[in-house]
Write a protein that holds these residues in place. Structure first.
Motif, mmCIF file in Angstrom:
data_model
loop_
_atom_site.group_PDB
_atom_site.id
_atom_site.type_symbol
_atom_site.label_atom_id
_atom_site.label_comp_id
_atom_site.label_asym_id
_atom_site.label_seq_id
_atom_site.Cartn_x
_atom_site.Cartn_y
_atom_site.Cartn_z
ATOM 1 N N LEU A 49 0.728 -1.340 -0.141
ATOM 2 C CA LEU A 49 -0.027 0.016 0.063
ATOM 3 C C LEU A 49 0.854 1.450 0.026
ATOM 4 O O LEU A 49 0.609 2.109 -0.930
ATOM 5 N N VAL A 50 1.945 1.259 0.943
ATOM 6 C CA VAL A 50 2.701 2.243 1.172
ATOM 7 C C VAL A 50 3.536 2.658 -0.316
ATOM 8 O O VAL A 50 3.599 3.857 -0.890
ATOM 9 N N ILE A 51 4.012 1.487 -0.915
ATOM 10 C CA ILE A 51 4.722 1.718 -2.177
ATOM 11 C C ILE A 51 3.908 1.952 -3.349
ATOM 12 O O ILE A 51 4.043 2.924 -4.250
ATOM 13 N N GLY A 52 2.550 1.666 -3.190
ATOM 14 C CA GLY A 52 1.421 1.780 -4.115
ATOM 15 C C GLY A 52 1.290 3.383 -4.208
ATOM 16 O O GLY A 52 1.074 4.015 -5.254
ATOM 17 N N SER A 53 1.283 4.227 -2.946
ATOM 18 C CA SER A 53 1.110 5.341 -2.936
ATOM 19 C C SER A 53 2.499 6.325 -3.471
ATOM 20 O O SER A 53 1.824 7.444 -4.070
ATOM 21 N N PHE A 54 3.732 5.596 -3.386
ATOM 22 C CA PHE A 54 4.699 6.047 -4.073
ATOM 23 C C PHE A 54 4.562 6.040 -5.537
ATOM 24 O O PHE A 54 4.878 6.897 -6.288
ATOM 25 N N HIS A 94 -1.795 13.407 7.065
ATOM 26 C CA HIS A 94 -2.792 12.768 7.430
ATOM 27 C C HIS A 94 -4.075 12.569 6.440
ATOM 28 O O HIS A 94 -4.587 11.370 6.417
ATOM 29 N N ASP A 95 -4.067 13.183 5.460
ATOM 30 C CA ASP A 95 -4.841 12.904 4.296
ATOM 31 C C ASP A 95 -4.193 12.194 3.240
ATOM 32 O O ASP A 95 -4.874 11.728 2.317
ATOM 33 N N ASN A 96 -3.045 11.797 3.471
ATOM 34 C CA ASN A 96 -2.312 11.213 2.403
ATOM 35 C C ASN A 96 -2.017 9.872 2.729
ATOM 36 O O ASN A 96 -1.267 9.047 2.092
ATOM 37 N N ILE A 97 -2.399 9.263 3.812
ATOM 38 C CA ILE A 97 -2.205 7.963 4.102
ATOM 39 C C ILE A 97 -2.936 6.652 3.128
ATOM 40 O O ILE A 97 -4.057 7.148 2.616
ATOM 41 N N PRO A 98 -2.030 5.888 2.426
ATOM 42 C CA PRO A 98 -2.857 5.018 1.498
ATOM 43 C C PRO A 98 -4.349 4.746 1.991
ATOM 44 O O PRO A 98 -4.561 4.291 3.016
ATOM 45 N N VAL A 99 -5.131 4.824 0.885
ATOM 46 C CA VAL A 99 -6.521 4.408 0.944
ATOM 47 C C VAL A 99 -7.361 5.187 1.999
ATOM 48 O O VAL A 99 -8.551 5.584 1.599
ATOM 49 N N LEU A 100 -6.889 4.874 3.319
ATOM 50 C CA LEU A 100 -7.522 5.548 4.510
ATOM 51 C C LEU A 100 -7.807 7.168 4.266
ATOM 52 O O LEU A 100 -8.661 7.796 4.445
ATOM 53 N N GLY A 101 -6.691 7.592 3.823
ATOM 54 C CA GLY A 101 -6.924 9.442 3.309
ATOM 55 C C GLY A 101 -8.167 9.545 2.500
ATOM 56 O O GLY A 101 -8.621 10.435 2.836
ATOM 57 N N TYR A 102 -7.989 8.590 1.436
ATOM 58 C CA TYR A 102 -9.303 9.063 0.404
ATOM 59 C C TYR A 102 -10.474 8.605 1.135
ATOM 60 O O TYR A 102 -11.392 9.658 0.860
ATOM 61 N N ILE A 128 -4.743 2.433 -7.141
ATOM 62 C CA ILE A 128 -3.203 2.030 -7.525
ATOM 63 C C ILE A 128 -2.638 1.645 -6.069
ATOM 64 O O ILE A 128 -1.566 0.466 -6.088
ATOM 65 N N GLU A 129 -2.993 2.306 -5.245
ATOM 66 C CA GLU A 129 -2.320 1.861 -3.679
ATOM 67 C C GLU A 129 -2.785 0.342 -3.450
ATOM 68 O O GLU A 129 -2.025 -0.527 -2.830
ATOM 69 N N LEU A 130 -4.091 0.135 -3.736
ATOM 70 C CA LEU A 130 -4.731 -1.174 -3.503
ATOM 71 C C LEU A 130 -4.050 -2.240 -4.376
ATOM 72 O O LEU A 130 -3.779 -3.384 -3.662
ATOM 73 N N ALA A 131 -3.853 -1.972 -5.675
ATOM 74 C CA ALA A 131 -3.117 -2.834 -6.410
ATOM 75 C C ALA A 131 -1.745 -3.089 -5.971
ATOM 76 O O ALA A 131 -1.479 -4.366 -6.050
#
Ligand SMILES: [Zn+2]
Length: 288
Positions: free
Chosen positions: A19-24, A81-89, A110-113
């Motif tokens: 998830l974290v790398i997906g965010s990147f 705190h709005d940029n946390i993968p999926v949760l922020g969204y 993409i984070e989920l993928a």
């Protein structure tokens, strides 16, 4: 199988890492093509002995770290705190905290993928160094597929390290595969290069790009030459089906070239994750 880490820890850890790398990857997909364009322009100006770009004509300087992620609509920097993968969204219900305009669902997807990919690798192969390298390959493929979809580019800065990582993976974890991997890399490049020139001589058009050759070379390094026919059958097969469906469903895309990279990447994921099983089925069919 999970080395010393129990599955109950290894699997959530893998998903979180993905998830974290997906965010990147979202950042890389959004910024890398622009960064490369900037670099190519600078190199072209240097080759032509033109002065450096400045003022209004210069593109804004960006890299993967700065500036911080911003709302695409109003440009307000996004709080951590709005940029946390999926949760922020989910927390902001898919809207910017400042201007309340909708933010593309592509970001959490993409984070989920990314999370699903690392989870799949660890679930199948366990949590160890080999799995981390394999996950890196899957995530680089995801990045390449997205960049190719958006810009029709497969940057060398991603395809070439993917190839070297593949050779390194064989050297470190399955040295008996090294010979097959080297042949796979060379043959993967050559087979698409031949297709390209044949297609160009017959039709006068360019069916694919050099990035595709490098991507198949990288996949050959990861899977060995024996998997190349399977990779080509999978990518061309899925590509043809998707191509026909897309052109029927979206008339404005008729006659538009479809990037081949995403299909190669998809075939790569399938082969990296389930290659052993698939090869068994494939050989059984061939013998039959
Ligand atoms: Zn906004």
């Amino acid at each position: 199988m999970y080395s010393d880490i129990p599955a109950v820890i290894a699997l959530p850890l893998a998903a979180l890492l993905g998830l974290v790398i997906g965010s990147f990857i979202n950042v890389v997909v959004a910024r890398l093509p622009g960064m490369l364009m900037l670099q190519w322009r600078a190199e072209a100006r240097e080759a032509l002995a033109l002065p450096e770009e400045s003022g209004a004509s210069a593109l804004p300087r960006i890299n993967l770290v700065t500036p911080r992620s911003r709302c695409p609509q109003c440009g307000t920097p996004i709080a951590w705190h709005d940029n946390i993968p999926v949760l922020g969204y989910l927390k902001r219900r898919g809207r910017c905290a400042h201007c309340h305009q909708p933010i593309s669902v592509q970001y959490p997807l993409i984070e989920l993928a990314g999370g699903a990919m690392v989870l799949a690798v660890v679930a199948i192969n366990g949590f160890d160094a080999a799995s981390l390298l394999l996950s890196a390959a899957c995530l680089i493929l995801l990045t390449l597929a997205l960049i190719d979809l958006r810009t029709q580019l497969l940057p060398d800065i991603l395809t070439l390290p993917l190839l070297w990582l593949g050779l390194l993976y064989q050297l470190a974890f399955q040295p008996w595969m090294l010979e097959s991997a080297v042949i796979g890399a060379v043959a993967g490049y050559l087979v698409l290069w031949c297709f390209y020139w044949l297609f160009k001589l017959v039709t006068g058009k360019e069916g694919m790009g050099y990035g595709d050759f490098k991507l198949l070379a990288a996949l050959g390094a990861w899977t060995g030459w024996e998997m190349l026919p399977l990779l080509l059958i999978l990518s061309a097969g899925v590509g043809a089906v998707v191509g026909i469906v897309v052109q029927l469903a979206i008339p404005r895309l008729r006659g538009m070239p479809l990037p081949f990279g995403p299909f190669l990447a998809m075939a790569g994921w399938i082969t990296l994750l389930f290659g052993g099983y698939l090869m068994g089925i494939y050989q059984a069919i061939m013998l039959f």
